[in-house]
Enzyme design. Structure first.
Site, PDB file in Angstrom:
ATOM      1  N   LYS B  80       0.845  -1.528  -0.338  1.00  0.00           N
ATOM      2  CA  LYS B  80       0.170   0.359  -0.397  1.00  0.00           C
ATOM      3  C   LYS B  80       1.144   0.697  -0.336  1.00  0.00           C
ATOM      4  O   LYS B  80       2.488   1.644   0.903  1.00  0.00           O
ATOM      5  CB  LYS B  80      -0.722  -0.234   1.499  1.00  0.00           C
ATOM      6  N   GLY B 213     -13.758  -5.625   6.128  1.00  0.00           N
ATOM      7  CA  GLY B 213     -14.802  -6.036   7.270  1.00  0.00           C
ATOM      8  C   GLY B 213     -15.074  -7.253   7.039  1.00  0.00           C
ATOM      9  O   GLY B 213     -15.836  -8.403   7.958  1.00  0.00           O
TER      10      GLY B 213
END
Lengths: 188, 291
Positions: B80, B213
């Site tokens: 990232k 999630g």
């Protein structure tokens, strides 16, 4: 003619589109019970060979598929599919090991090493070849027919009922390799 | 960027389809992920749940740590960078990462501009909450999209919301008259040629994964049934009781996402799931970053 496509992970939908264009029937093989259906040939798609190899064992499909290929069921493996079929794998585990070739995994390095080539494929002519974190065939046995080379490395081969390419015709517009598989290997 | 390179980058994402991409912070975790059947790993210093807990500014990981993970596994390695931080992206390209995630999980470096991803050879995946965000990222050069979800919460509600929103808008565009596409492009704030692609094909021009999630095999299968082409699992694995078992179960649930009987078996005895935080209880909404 019905083709079973291994749909555990990877670019199996792209193979389905190719078969659709060629008018061949197909279905997806995701678990053991799918192997009970009748099919005339089998496609092992691109994706991650470690993932597919593991799932073949865990979903208890490994021995049955290996037996079918050894018994002569036509099979076409692209990229990860080539690695699954190879009898020898450099830097990796042997999976089905039904074809007398040695595969070198990630032979062109990481994604920055991925490339497009256009080379001669025996019996077809020049075709576009997309190599995506691809392997190549480091060694091929005597009974293996070499079908294409790029920069001196073997990237497509056939041994009887088994066809492999290190590249991905299924992500291009060119249906000629699938056509070759159906006409020269499945329909024989 | 040469056209072939962009096509090859989209095609690498195609090879990841039907797979699970797992967040890992050490070479050991990367090996566990690979052995459990991950189709790629995301190398990062701290998983989102810990980033959330620690607070403060969160940046690109140490290149040395990323290289350690590249050496440990043979599957693709992603990492990232902060939204808009094109130098972090240049660094990741220099160490030959397979995919860069320009991610809202890290603190944004630019509150207006995203990275011009068209200038890079290395592929990018970006998060999106709706069709407009997805197509804007694609116009900037992203070759893969994922839902933003709400990372590090173990709460799948936002990923579901984003996937449903995206697919509803895709269906809406698909059903438009051709002469309505110009206005749609204006409303979505995206180039009209991308809207035309969605109109004609009924899908994004790149692969679309679910993220944010996902904590259980059932969560992963839910996202697949809602139309995701694969799943990112971040904190859900290494914040749970039995990592290996949960990781392997999620991989199998993604392959056979419509087989409820199999998913029932896979959901047995997984040990403790990660402790979830409801979206109402969290202080930072990461999905609000980068629009």
């Amino acid at each position: 003619m019905t083709i079973g496509i291994l749909a555990l992970q990877g670019a199996f939908a792209e193979h389905e589109q190719m078969l659709e264009r060629l008018g061949a029937d197909y279905f997806e093989i995701r678990q053991k019970k799918d192997l009970e259906r009748d099919f005339d040939a089998f496609i092992l798609p691109g994706g991650e060979s470690t993932v597919m190899g593991k799932l073949l064992h865990e979903l208890d499909m490994f021995s049955e598929i290996k037996e079918k290929i050894n018994a002569g069921l036509p099979v076409y493996g692209t990229c990860a599919g080539l690695i699954l079929l190879a009898k020898e794998v450099e830097d990796g585990a042997v999976q089905l090991g039904t074809m007398d070739i040695c595969a070198k995994r990630n032979a062109y390095g990481r994604q920055l090493g991925s490339f497009v080539a256009e080379e001669e494929f025996k019996g077809i002519g020049k075709i576009p070849m997309n190599f995506i974190r691809a392997p190549y065939i480091a060694k091929a046995g005597e009974n293996v027919e070499v079908l294409a080379k790029v920069d001196g490395k073997i990237v497509a081969a056939r041994q009887g009922n088994q066809l492999v390419t290190a590249f991905h015709p299924e992500v291009t517009d060119d249906v000629r390799i699938h056509q070759y598989f159906l006409e020269q290997i499945v329909n024989k | 960027m040469e056209q072939n390179r962009y096509e090859l980058n989209k095609q690498l994402a195609q090879m990841l389809k039907g797979g699970v991409i797992m967040d890992v912070t050490t070479p050991e975790q990367a090996k566990i992920a690979e052995e459990a059947g991950a189709c790629a790993v995301m190398a990062l210093e701290r998983i989102p749940a810990d980033i959330r807990a620690a607070g403060g500014v969160s940046r690109m990981s140490d290149p040395k740590m990323i290289k350690g993970i590249q050496q440990a596994v043979s599957i693709p390695v992603m990492a990232k960078c902060r939204i808009g931080h094109f130098v972090e992206a240049q660094i990741l390209e220099a160490i030959e990462i397979d995919y860069i995630d320009e991610s809202e999980v890290l603190s944004p470096a630019d509150d207006i501009y995203h990275i011009n991803k068209n200038e890079f050879k290395v592929p990018f995946v970006c998060g999106a909450r709706d069709l407009g965000e997805a197509l804007r990222r694609i116009a900037e050069g992203a070759s893969m999209i994922r839902t933003k979800g709400e990372p590090g919460t173990g709460d799948v509600v936002q990923a579901v919301r984003h996937m449903r929103a995206m697919n509803a808008e895709i269906r809406r565009v698909q059903n438009m008259r051709k002469d309505e596409l110009f206005e749609a492009a204006k409303q979505l704030q995206v180039p009209v040629d991308l809207v035309e692609y969605v109109h004609e094909n009924g899908k994004l021009p790149v692969v679309n994964f679910a993220a944010g999630g996902v904590a259980t095999p059932a969560d992963a299968a839910l996202m697949m049934q809602l139309g995701a082409e694969g799943v990112f699992v971040g904190s859900g694995i290494f914040k749970s009781g039995d990592h290996k078992k949960r990781a392997a179960a999620i991989v199998k649930a993604v392959t056979n996402y419509t087989d409820a009987k199999l998913i029932a078996e896979l959901s047995e005895d997984l040990g403790e799931a990660m402790v979830g935080i409801n979206e109402q209880e969290i202080e930072i909404l990461m999905a609000e970053r980068g629009k």
